[in-house]
Design a protein around this motif. Sequence first.
Motif, PDB file in Angstrom:
ATOM      1  N   TRP A 100       0.847  -1.199   0.000  1.00 48.39           N
ATOM      2  CA  TRP A 100       0.000   0.000   0.000  1.00 48.39           C
ATOM      3  C   TRP A 100       0.880   1.246   0.000  1.00 48.39           C
ATOM      4  CZ3 TRP A 100      -3.309  -1.634   4.848  1.00 48.39           C
ATOM      5  CH2 TRP A 100      -3.958  -2.830   4.561  1.00 48.39           C
ATOM      6  N   ILE A 101       2.023   1.124   0.692  1.00 55.46           N
ATOM      7  CA  ILE A 101       2.904   2.277   0.792  1.00 55.46           C
ATOM      8  C   ILE A 101       3.450   2.665  -0.578  1.00 55.46           C
ATOM      9  CG2 ILE A 101       5.075   3.117   1.802  1.00 55.46           C
ATOM     10  CD1 ILE A 101       2.720   2.754   3.771  1.00 55.46           C
ATOM     11  N   VAL A 102       4.059   1.686  -1.271  1.00 58.53           N
ATOM     12  CA  VAL A 102       4.712   2.058  -2.527  1.00 58.53           C
ATOM     13  C   VAL A 102       3.718   2.503  -3.598  1.00 58.53           C
ATOM     14  CG1 VAL A 102       6.806   0.721  -2.203  1.00 58.53           C
ATOM     15  CG2 VAL A 102       4.845  -0.339  -3.285  1.00 58.53           C
ATOM     16  N   THR A 103       2.514   1.942  -3.569  1.00 61.12           N
ATOM     17  CA  THR A 103       1.577   2.366  -4.608  1.00 61.12           C
ATOM     18  C   THR A 103       0.942   3.705  -4.257  1.00 61.12           C
ATOM     19  OG1 THR A 103      -0.022   0.890  -3.577  1.00 61.12           O
ATOM     20  CG2 THR A 103       1.020   0.122  -5.589  1.00 61.12           C
ATOM     21  N   ASN A 104       1.084   4.130  -3.008  1.00 63.32           N
ATOM     22  CA  ASN A 104       0.536   5.430  -2.633  1.00 63.32           C
ATOM     23  C   ASN A 104       1.553   6.564  -2.704  1.00 63.32           C
ATOM     24  OD1 ASN A 104      -2.361   5.703  -1.665  1.00 63.32           O
ATOM     25  ND2 ASN A 104      -1.769   3.727  -0.822  1.00 63.32           N
ATOM     26  N   VAL A 105       2.811   6.287  -2.355  1.00 66.09           N
ATOM     27  CA  VAL A 105       3.779   7.399  -2.327  1.00 66.09           C
ATOM     28  C   VAL A 105       3.880   8.095  -3.673  1.00 66.09           C
ATOM     29  CG1 VAL A 105       5.286   6.734  -0.428  1.00 66.09           C
ATOM     30  CG2 VAL A 105       5.702   5.796  -2.702  1.00 66.09           C
ATOM     31  N   VAL A 106       3.675   7.317  -4.724  1.00 66.59           N
ATOM     32  CA  VAL A 106       3.809   7.891  -6.065  1.00 66.59           C
ATOM     33  C   VAL A 106       2.758   8.988  -6.305  1.00 66.59           C
ATOM     34  CG1 VAL A 106       2.400   6.096  -7.121  1.00 66.59           C
ATOM     35  CG2 VAL A 106       4.115   7.243  -8.484  1.00 66.59           C
ATOM     36  N   LEU A 114      12.403   3.101  -2.239  1.00 66.81           N
ATOM     37  CA  LEU A 114      11.382   2.346  -1.495  1.00 66.81           C
ATOM     38  C   LEU A 114      11.082   1.023  -2.188  1.00 66.81           C
ATOM     39  CD1 LEU A 114       8.824   5.132  -0.488  1.00 66.81           C
ATOM     40  CD2 LEU A 114      10.186   3.738   1.064  1.00 66.81           C
ATOM     41  N   LEU A 115      10.952   1.069  -3.509  1.00 63.75           N
ATOM     42  CA  LEU A 115      10.663  -0.163  -4.257  1.00 63.75           C
ATOM     43  C   LEU A 115      11.799  -1.169  -4.079  1.00 63.75           C
ATOM     44  CD1 LEU A 115       9.128   1.402  -7.481  1.00 63.75           C
ATOM     45  CD2 LEU A 115       8.008  -0.285  -6.014  1.00 63.75           C
ATOM     46  N   GLU A 116      13.011  -0.654  -4.064  1.00 63.27           N
ATOM     47  CA  GLU A 116      14.167  -1.529  -3.902  1.00 63.27           C
ATOM     48  C   GLU A 116      14.179  -2.140  -2.493  1.00 63.27           C
ATOM     49  OE1 GLU A 116      15.782  -2.567  -6.491  1.00 63.27           O
ATOM     50  OE2 GLU A 116      16.670  -3.914  -4.988  1.00 63.27           O
ATOM     51  N   ARG A 121      11.468  10.927  -7.320  1.00 58.67           N
ATOM     52  CA  ARG A 121      11.551   9.660  -8.034  1.00 58.67           C
ATOM     53  C   ARG A 121      12.602   8.765  -7.394  1.00 58.67           C
ATOM     54  NH1 ARG A 121      10.623   8.454 -14.328  1.00 58.67           N
ATOM     55  NH2 ARG A 121      11.210   6.274 -14.219  1.00 58.67           N
ATOM     56  N   ALA A 122      13.698   9.384  -6.963  1.00 51.40           N
ATOM     57  CA  ALA A 122      14.759   8.601  -6.323  1.00 51.40           C
ATOM     58  C   ALA A 122      14.235   7.949  -5.047  1.00 51.40           C
ATOM     59  CB  ALA A 122      15.950   9.490  -6.007  1.00 51.40           C
ATOM     60  N   GLN A 123      13.448   8.696  -4.285  1.00 51.63           N
ATOM     61  CA  GLN A 123      12.887   8.133  -3.051  1.00 51.63           C
ATOM     62  C   GLN A 123      11.953   6.962  -3.367  1.00 51.63           C
ATOM     63  OE1 GLN A 123      11.315  11.838  -1.452  1.00 51.63           O
ATOM     64  NE2 GLN A 123      12.607  11.649   0.373  1.00 51.63           N
ATOM     65  N   LEU A 160       7.765  17.143 -13.506  1.00 52.71           N
ATOM     66  CA  LEU A 160       9.106  17.479 -13.021  1.00 52.71           C
ATOM     67  C   LEU A 160       9.639  16.342 -12.164  1.00 52.71           C
ATOM     68  CD1 LEU A 160       8.818  21.252 -12.073  1.00 52.71           C
ATOM     69  CD2 LEU A 160      10.263  20.204 -13.841  1.00 52.71           C
ATOM     70  N   ARG A 161       8.783  15.840 -11.296  1.00 51.54           N
ATOM     71  CA  ARG A 161       9.189  14.753 -10.422  1.00 51.54           C
ATOM     72  C   ARG A 161       9.525  13.492 -11.231  1.00 51.54           C
ATOM     73  NH1 ARG A 161       5.973  11.400  -6.975  1.00 51.54           N
ATOM     74  NH2 ARG A 161       4.908  10.718  -8.852  1.00 51.54           N
ATOM     75  N   ASN A 162       8.630  13.190 -12.213  1.00 45.72           N
ATOM     76  CA  ASN A 162       8.785  11.946 -12.967  1.00 45.72           C
ATOM     77  C   ASN A 162       9.866  12.038 -14.042  1.00 45.72           C
ATOM     78  OD1 ASN A 162       6.674  10.933 -11.471  1.00 45.72           O
ATOM     79  ND2 ASN A 162       5.122  11.413 -13.022  1.00 45.72           N
ATOM     80  N   GLY A 163      10.189  13.265 -14.434  1.00 46.25           N
ATOM     81  CA  GLY A 163      11.179  13.431 -15.490  1.00 46.25           C
ATOM     82  C   GLY A 163      10.636  13.123 -16.875  1.00 46.25           C
ATOM     83  N   ASN A 164       9.358  13.434 -17.085  1.00 43.41           N
ATOM     84  CA  ASN A 164       8.806  13.281 -18.431  1.00 43.41           C
ATOM     85  C   ASN A 164       7.702  14.327 -18.627  1.00 43.41           C
ATOM     86  OD1 ASN A 164       6.463  12.294 -17.138  1.00 43.41           O
ATOM     87  ND2 ASN A 164       7.186  10.173 -17.291  1.00 43.41           N
TER      88      ASN A 164
END
Lengths: 602, 373
Positions: free
Chosen positions: B93-99, B112-114, B106-108, B342-346
């Motif tokens: 739930w965390i990783v699918t929400n932080v986005v 987290l995914l790693e 993006r680095a964070q 900006l965050r995603n770089g696209n």
Amino acid sequence: MAHHFQVNLRGMIELLSNHLYGRREVFLRELLQNAADAITARQQQEPGFRGEIQIEVTAARGKPPTLMVSDNGVGLREEELHRFVATIGATSKRDAAGKPSLEFLGQFGIGLLSSFVVSDEIVMVSRSLHGGPAVEWRGHADGTYTVRSLSGDLAPGTQVYVTCRAGAEELFDTERVAELAAHYGGLLPHPIRVISRRGTLQVNEEQPPWRQKYGSEMEQRRALLRYGRRVLSMDFLDAIVLRAEAGGIDGVAFVLPEPANLAARRSHRVYLKDMLLSEAADNLLPDWAFFVKAVVNARELRPTASRESFYEDERLAAARDELGSCLRKYLLRLAERESKRFEHFLSVHCLALKALAAEDEECYRTFIDWLPFDTSQGRMTGGELRRRGGTIRYVDDVAQYEQMLGVASAQGILLVNAGYVYDAELIAQLPHVFHDVQVELVEPAELVHDLQELDAEEQLRLQDLLAAAEQVLRRFRCMAEVRKFLPAEVPCLYLAGSEARFLRSLEQAREVADPLFAGVLGSIASRHEGASARVCLNLRNPLVQRLAHMSDSAGRRHCLEVLYVQALLHARQPLSTAELALLSDGLVGLMEWGTRQISEKR
Amino acid sequence: MRDLRDKIYGLRWQADCLPYSPTKVALLEQAVSLADTLNDRELGYDLRGELIAAASFSGRADLMLTHFAWRLACYDANPAKFDGHDVLWQYKWIVTNVVGFAEISRAQIEALLEDMACRYRACGSTLHAVYTCRRRVAQCMGERKLAQQMHRQVKRRARDELSDCPACQASEEAGYYAFCNQPKKAVEAAAPVLQGRLRCVEEPHVALHRVLLPLLKLGRLSEAWHYQARGYRLVAGKQQFLEQHAQQLKFAALAGDLDLARRIFQRHLPCALAAPLELDRYAFYVAACLWLRRLREAGTHQFKLRIPDGIPPPDTAGKYHVAELQSWFTQQAERLALRFDLRNGNDFYQRELANLDGLLSFSQPLKGRTDAI
């Protein structure tokens, strides 16, 4: 060219019986369904015909018991027999478009085959109403069957004989069979008779009580409640007759004797075409109707594949609306005409009424004056609040309300605790329904505005104290103020709104989290930069008064530090590491200061 | 102390009796806070498990993240003492929400995914669940190629006990195909859930909404309306379904029921404005833009609405001007699109906004009279 799979019936049955483990008794429902369908079919050809279903368990010495279910319905001819039994899932009647007709939901073939879950051999003897010889079908669990014609003049109808397989004996006990037959077929309009050595027992009533006529409402109510006690083993508060055109529904909703758990899954007992479908249907009534348990029959709804509930479609939605309106009408009538019973209802199912009022404006108007709210001046009804005049101030969070309660009560400020489900919604809606009412949502920090301000001279005098307090509090994202309020024993209040409180828990987590999560939390904290809590010193408190006159700045700072932590504890806030350190520094500082004072005096 | 403990258990019991709601969250928050004043870590750990679930199911991703961080640290400090499966499960739930937070870099997110993958690997997982999350994250970041790669990984790996339930899995897949603009596949993937063969606490709620736009694109209107009605009944009263409320609004606008759209807009706008997840807010704003554009095209220029302050106020007659609202929502959406890009770089979200005409080409004729609004 297309080929057919060779389906191994035995394997299928094994799969099925494993799947049905613990629910093997459904085979009896299927047999009853087939019998009932056959009688309905005969009644269409012979209006007024009286159908009957008989059940008997026989056991010859040393042999496994056999269950017989017989009906005097339409019966089958040999070619029909082949067609229905040889094709799994075929039904005996289709409408013009070729879809299975709603009249005959029993899937004859499947119904019969489900008996293989408890049996290795099933025999069916049938004689069609349309003539021809009687036929005997003898089927085995391995998928083979034989059919032969019988001589002799049998009456139209069907008998099915199911021989018990080892391990299924408990389902071939007469008492158990009678119990199950009553359970599944309790609503069937044809008598079901269970024959045993002790005689014949009819297990179903002629008519469920909501289909019967009574001399008075009272009498009907009693009969319904008696029925409720019998079939659901519970003494209900009341019973409401349900009817809906959509889905062809009739039945009764029993008012639960205890408040319902809002988190629990609703479960109603539903019948489909008078045969029990499920004890746990959850989607038949509107969401707010959690104060009832319903027993209903639907003639025209589709069951889901798992046969636990009804399939969600337009018809079900329309039925749900109609059933909801039965319940609404009942409640509205109760509120308008039978205030004693309504009050009793309210004392048990207040939440249900709140849920309904939040959803429906007509109910809101009728109920709001009755609904109770928790306030700083005790329990008050919506009507009392509304008639009181002035702006109604409410708090939508239990923890915030607690922060404010002590001071609000001492100060005589009326605050409504609307932190519980539906309350905030209901209060917020007041001005939309009653145009002369005003409401205001308050956060703890705003309570300060209600407390008596200092006069100009006092303000001047306290400038130093305030500046010192702000210095201590700044790093805790807290603002300082001085006011005069009751109770005088409270030297200082900690008031945090929802944002400030959230930030506190975020900082608390950040203190312990690993660098990765600490970083993530830091990013989130950045959006709450401006949030701050308030500490409000009370000039009515003697300690604070003395503090105002204290000239020693170090001593005063330590006092303020300890006061801040005390206010936090008073507000039941867990302390952060920094706050614990502050407490310890403050106490040590105070002790040093105190002992120095004493030694200086000497 | 006894009193305090009784109080905590009382709060917990009250919360237990409630469905997921802000009240439940508030009660558990209070219980957690009191447990912390007792310095009772075990109780704090248990209560937080419940609070995280309640926060997640009430749309409070910020709260969920906060208490998860505490809980994970607590677990790491003493892994033998606490139930770890639960933490791993909630990590999804965390990783699918932080986005959905624009502030989180993006680095964070990748870190987290790693971290999640490491922990999953350590307990022998096939990583099926991790790649399912990665696929979703890639979608939310507008990375189509990456999402496709992750999709292949999901397909290659066997499910394990950390995988979502089959209903959620089918629905996720439908979401993926919808994202890839493969409407037919999206509807097919969702079929078992739509037909009621698979279900769980969150399904069919989500799947019913994931197929709305695909069905509209396929021209299968009557099915779409059917699912719209079924879906709205399930999500209308629940705040955690803000993304679905946005999909409802979008669908009603495009499929031509502007009055339904108005009701949806009015009912869910307060939550959208306050939503902690900017991505949900963004989706709602985009849907509002579509609706307001269609209103203007239909000749409605001003109307009455019951909405909170914080957006351009109505005129003295109490009427809102469609043009003003539209420009306000467009601005808000553009601001968020820029931050996400900006965050995603696209430039995924800015392109989406620039190309609303593409979506509007699926518009259906209006239902009923629009001047009735």
